[in-house]
Scaffold this active site. Sequence first.
Site, PDB file in Angstrom:
ATOM      1  N   ASN A  11       2.582   1.217   4.372  1.00 17.70           N
ATOM      2  CA  ASN A  11       2.331   0.083   4.817  1.00 17.70           C
ATOM      3  C   ASN A  11       2.382   0.647   6.696  1.00 17.70           C
ATOM      4  O   ASN A  11       3.255  -0.613   7.588  1.00 17.70           O
ATOM      5  CB  ASN A  11       4.225  -0.097   5.053  1.00 17.70           C
TER       6      ASN A  11
ATOM      7  N   CYS B 122       0.355  -1.233  -0.016  1.00 14.88           N
ATOM      8  CA  CYS B 122      -0.085   0.301  -0.109  1.00 14.88           C
ATOM      9  C   CYS B 122       1.313   1.239  -0.514  1.00 14.88           C
ATOM     10  O   CYS B 122       2.009   1.441  -0.217  1.00 14.88           O
ATOM     11  CB  CYS B 122      -0.586  -0.518   0.602  1.00 14.88           C
TER      12      CYS B 122
ATOM     13  N   CYS C 181      -1.575   0.964   7.400  1.00 11.87           N
ATOM     14  CA  CYS C 181      -2.405   0.547   7.691  1.00 11.87           C
ATOM     15  C   CYS C 181      -3.242  -0.807   7.175  1.00 11.87           C
ATOM     16  O   CYS C 181      -3.053  -1.663   7.542  1.00 11.87           O
ATOM     17  CB  CYS C 181      -3.286   1.561   6.769  1.00 11.87           C
ATOM     18  N   ARG C 182      -3.786  -0.397   5.700  1.00  7.97           N
ATOM     19  CA  ARG C 182      -4.226  -1.346   5.017  1.00  7.97           C
ATOM     20  C   ARG C 182      -3.222  -2.805   4.963  1.00  7.97           C
ATOM     21  O   ARG C 182      -3.934  -3.631   4.982  1.00  7.97           O
ATOM     22  CB  ARG C 182      -4.686  -0.766   2.991  1.00  7.97           C
ATOM     23  N   SER C 183      -1.941  -2.279   4.286  1.00  6.75           N
ATOM     24  CA  SER C 183      -0.869  -4.043   4.503  1.00  6.75           C
ATOM     25  C   SER C 183      -1.003  -4.687   5.214  1.00  6.75           C
ATOM     26  O   SER C 183      -0.342  -5.889   5.288  1.00  6.75           O
ATOM     27  CB  SER C 183       0.304  -3.502   2.844  1.00  6.75           C
TER      28      SER C 183
ATOM     29  N   ASP D 261      -8.116   3.726   0.745  1.00  9.56           N
ATOM     30  CA  ASP D 261      -7.496   4.549   2.117  1.00  9.56           C
ATOM     31  C   ASP D 261      -7.841   4.714   2.748  1.00  9.56           C
ATOM     32  O   ASP D 261      -8.569   5.758   3.489  1.00  9.56           O
ATOM     33  CB  ASP D 261      -6.313   5.189   1.530  1.00  9.56           C
TER      34      ASP D 261
HETATM   35  P1  4NP Z   1      -1.939   2.891   4.219  1.00  9.64           P
HETATM   36  O1  4NP Z   1      -2.077   4.463   5.049  1.00  9.64           O
HETATM   37  O2  4NP Z   1      -1.179   3.477   2.790  1.00  9.64           O
HETATM   38  O3  4NP Z   1      -2.934   2.126   4.020  1.00  9.64           O
HETATM   39  O4  4NP Z   1      -0.046   2.120   5.260  1.00  9.64           O
HETATM   40  C1  4NP Z   1      -1.447   5.608   4.677  1.00  9.64           C
HETATM   41  C2  4NP Z   1      -0.831   5.586   5.780  1.00  9.64           C
HETATM   42  C3  4NP Z   1      -0.230   6.724   5.642  1.00  9.64           C
HETATM   43  C4  4NP Z   1       0.524   7.466   5.011  1.00  9.64           C
HETATM   44  C5  4NP Z   1      -0.878   7.817   4.024  1.00  9.64           C
HETATM   45  C6  4NP Z   1      -2.109   6.513   3.926  1.00  9.64           C
HETATM   46  N1  4NP Z   1       0.862   9.213   4.893  1.00  9.64           N
HETATM   47  O5  4NP Z   1       0.358   9.742   3.848  1.00  9.64           O
HETATM   48  O6  4NP Z   1       0.594   8.934   5.797  1.00  9.64           O
END
Ligand code: 4NP
Length: 163
Positions: free
Chosen positions: A11, A8, A13-15, A125
């Site tokens: 790294n 994702c 939240c989703r993954s 997201d």
């Molecule tokens: P992820 O979520 O891609 O599911 O881990 C996010 C985590 C951090 C950020 C964006 C999305 N960020 O912009 O820091």
Amino acid sequence: MTRLLLVCLGNICRSPMAEGALRARIQASPLAGRVQVDSAGTGGWHAGQAPDPRAIACARGHGVDISTLRARRIAREDFERFDWILCADRDNLHDVGRLAPPVARPRVALWLPWAGVAGPDDLADPYSGGPRDFEQVWARVEQAAAATVERLARAGGSGIIER
Ligand code: 4NP
């Protein structure tokens, strides 16, 4: 051994949620011990960090501990080490596709359609959202984890479906 990398953006939240859900599914299936799962982000801002506290809490509520996972950015070697590089959304797919050496591109895919999950292709997201958004991600990753195990089992563990 089949090796899957879930990707994702951050790294955190989703993954990692996907990694936790998929590992649990595999562990409870006949594929246990034959499939390795890891996760990474296309961005490196959170490298070294544990998953987002909301992701940890959500997974824990479903009986899965992801608190010991640590974020990392996808690296060149990943394209050699993993059989499939499975992306959470189309932005991730685009970014990973640009990083991937041409020979590895056929092994880069959007996870939900790759697994055969019905509905939207993207895992939304949840980072700017609330607990409900994390619960929605969990429901989707559970579906995708089950569908992934089915696909791998059908393909004899390789994930490659003969047509
Ligand atoms: P992820 O979520 O891609 O599911 O881990 C996010 C985590 C951090 C950020 C964006 C999305 N960020 O912009 O820091």
